[in-house]
Design a protein around this motif. Structure first.
Motif, mmCIF file in Angstrom:
data_model
loop_
_atom_site.group_PDB
_atom_site.id
_atom_site.type_symbol
_atom_site.label_atom_id
_atom_site.label_comp_id
_atom_site.label_asym_id
_atom_site.label_seq_id
_atom_site.Cartn_x
_atom_site.Cartn_y
_atom_site.Cartn_z
ATOM 1 N N CYS A 1 0.381 -1.443 0.250
ATOM 2 C CA CYS A 1 0.171 -0.242 -0.780
ATOM 3 C C CYS A 1 0.610 1.431 -0.304
ATOM 4 C CB CYS A 1 -1.143 0.424 1.395
ATOM 5 S SG CYS A 1 -0.146 -0.171 2.923
ATOM 6 N N GLY A 2 2.029 1.590 -0.002
ATOM 7 C CA GLY A 2 3.036 2.256 0.476
ATOM 8 C C GLY A 2 1.887 3.271 1.210
ATOM 9 N N PRO A 3 2.508 4.492 0.559
ATOM 10 C CA PRO A 3 1.761 5.503 1.559
ATOM 11 C C PRO A 3 0.285 5.962 1.260
ATOM 12 C CG PRO A 3 2.435 6.220 -0.636
ATOM 13 C CD PRO A 3 2.291 4.923 -0.341
ATOM 14 N N GLY A 4 -1.055 5.458 1.113
ATOM 15 C CA GLY A 4 -2.405 5.310 1.112
ATOM 16 C C GLY A 4 -2.298 5.750 -0.204
ATOM 17 N N ALA A 5 -2.151 6.301 -1.343
ATOM 18 C CA ALA A 5 -2.660 7.297 -2.163
ATOM 19 C C ALA A 5 -4.197 6.177 -2.875
ATOM 20 C CB ALA A 5 -1.856 7.883 -3.496
ATOM 21 N N LEU B 1 3.623 -10.462 1.831
ATOM 22 C CA LEU B 1 2.311 -11.123 1.586
ATOM 23 C C LEU B 1 2.140 -13.071 1.597
ATOM 24 C CD1 LEU B 1 -0.416 -11.692 -1.053
ATOM 25 C CD2 LEU B 1 1.743 -11.100 -2.954
ATOM 26 N N ALA B 2 3.640 -13.471 1.348
ATOM 27 C CA ALA B 2 3.309 -14.769 1.861
ATOM 28 C C ALA B 2 3.156 -14.866 3.348
ATOM 29 C CB ALA B 2 5.208 -15.255 1.517
ATOM 30 N N ARG C 1 4.415 -4.802 3.914
ATOM 31 C CA ARG C 1 5.392 -5.082 4.610
ATOM 32 C C ARG C 1 6.761 -4.183 5.929
ATOM 33 N NH1 ARG C 1 9.984 -8.039 0.125
ATOM 34 N NH2 ARG C 1 10.667 -5.693 -0.559
ATOM 35 N N SER C 2 6.174 -2.947 4.925
ATOM 36 C CA SER C 2 7.186 -1.860 6.150
ATOM 37 C C SER C 2 6.454 -1.291 6.672
ATOM 38 C CB SER C 2 7.515 -0.529 4.683
ATOM 39 O OG SER C 2 7.877 0.559 5.128
ATOM 40 N N ALA C 3 7.161 -0.757 7.960
ATOM 41 C CA ALA C 3 6.259 0.212 9.095
ATOM 42 C C ALA C 3 6.230 1.302 8.287
ATOM 43 C CB ALA C 3 7.168 -0.098 10.187
ATOM 44 N N VAL C 4 6.744 2.235 8.323
ATOM 45 C CA VAL C 4 7.161 3.093 7.361
ATOM 46 C C VAL C 4 5.822 3.710 6.799
ATOM 47 C CG1 VAL C 4 8.059 5.202 5.632
ATOM 48 C CG2 VAL C 4 8.864 4.143 8.098
ATOM 49 N N VAL D 1 4.774 -3.699 -7.427
ATOM 50 C CA VAL D 1 5.327 -4.399 -6.024
ATOM 51 C C VAL D 1 6.867 -4.989 -7.358
ATOM 52 C CG1 VAL D 1 4.675 -6.473 -5.299
ATOM 53 C CG2 VAL D 1 3.290 -4.471 -5.319
ATOM 54 N N ASN D 2 7.371 -5.468 -7.287
ATOM 55 C CA ASN D 2 8.282 -6.638 -7.929
ATOM 56 C C ASN D 2 8.365 -8.097 -7.347
ATOM 57 O OD1 ASN D 2 10.070 -6.409 -5.497
ATOM 58 N ND2 ASN D 2 11.218 -5.045 -6.352
ATOM 59 N N LEU D 3 7.641 -8.746 -6.591
ATOM 60 C CA LEU D 3 7.730 -9.821 -6.662
ATOM 61 C C LEU D 3 7.406 -10.914 -7.528
ATOM 62 C CD1 LEU D 3 5.623 -11.618 -5.642
ATOM 63 C CD2 LEU D 3 5.754 -10.221 -3.423
#
Length: 166
Positions: free
Chosen positions: A30-34, A84-85, A56-59, A102-104
């Motif tokens: 979700c990154g910054p929620g845009a 995600l896993a 996966r990032s707390a920020v 998402v690069n995975l």
């Protein structure tokens, strides 16, 4: 707080998701929620709709929760820190799942993550794997290899594939 700019890629993703009242949405990365800021107002929790935003990032999780605080407070949005896993949601609890940049899905075999998505998608559910630019060919190939039927999708601000389990 001043209104934040919404990038074209986020508007593209929200349009592809096509959320409406009653839709149950999962955003992975979700990154910054845009995108969540655009999708959540279209949902109606009274009709069973809602959104789960995962990163996966707390920020990123903190930024999404801050940007979409009203949706969190209203029970429309749940923000979780997880890869995600390792994501644990109820089977069949999602109508639309999507990722943006998402690069995975092209850097390695996404089999374990696609198994999670297959499990959480409701019958008839759909996955959108979206990118700001043209997605690498490996995205569709990885989906096919793992039992999904990908179809190209594109528009202003991005491109990607829409897929359903085969």
């Amino acid at each position: 707080m001043a209104a934040r700019a919404v990038p074209a890629r986020a508007r593209f993703a929200a349009a592809v998701v096509g959320a409406r009242p009653g839709t149950r949405v999962l955003e992975v990365g979700c990154g910054p929620g845009a995108v969540a800021s655009l999708v959540c107002p279209r949902l109606a929790p009274i009709a069973g709709g809602g959104m789960v935003a995962v990163d996966r990032s707390a920020v990123a999780v903190a930024r999404t929760a801050e940007r979409c605080a009203a949706a969190v407070d209203d029970g429309v949005l749940t923000v979780l820190r997880s890869d995600l896993a390792g994501l644990r949601l109820a089977a069949g609890s999602v109508d639309v799942a999507f990722t943006l940049n998402v690069n995975l899905f092209w850097t390695r075999d996404p089999g374990p993550e696609l198994a999670v998505l297959r499990g959480v998608l409701a019958p008839g559910g759909v996955l959108h794997v979206l990118y700001e630019g043209t997605p690498p060919a490996a995205v569709a190939a990885g989906l096919r290899r793992n039992g999904w039927d990908p179809v190209p999708v594109s528009g202003d601000g991005g491109a990607g594939v829409t897929a359903r389990p085969a």
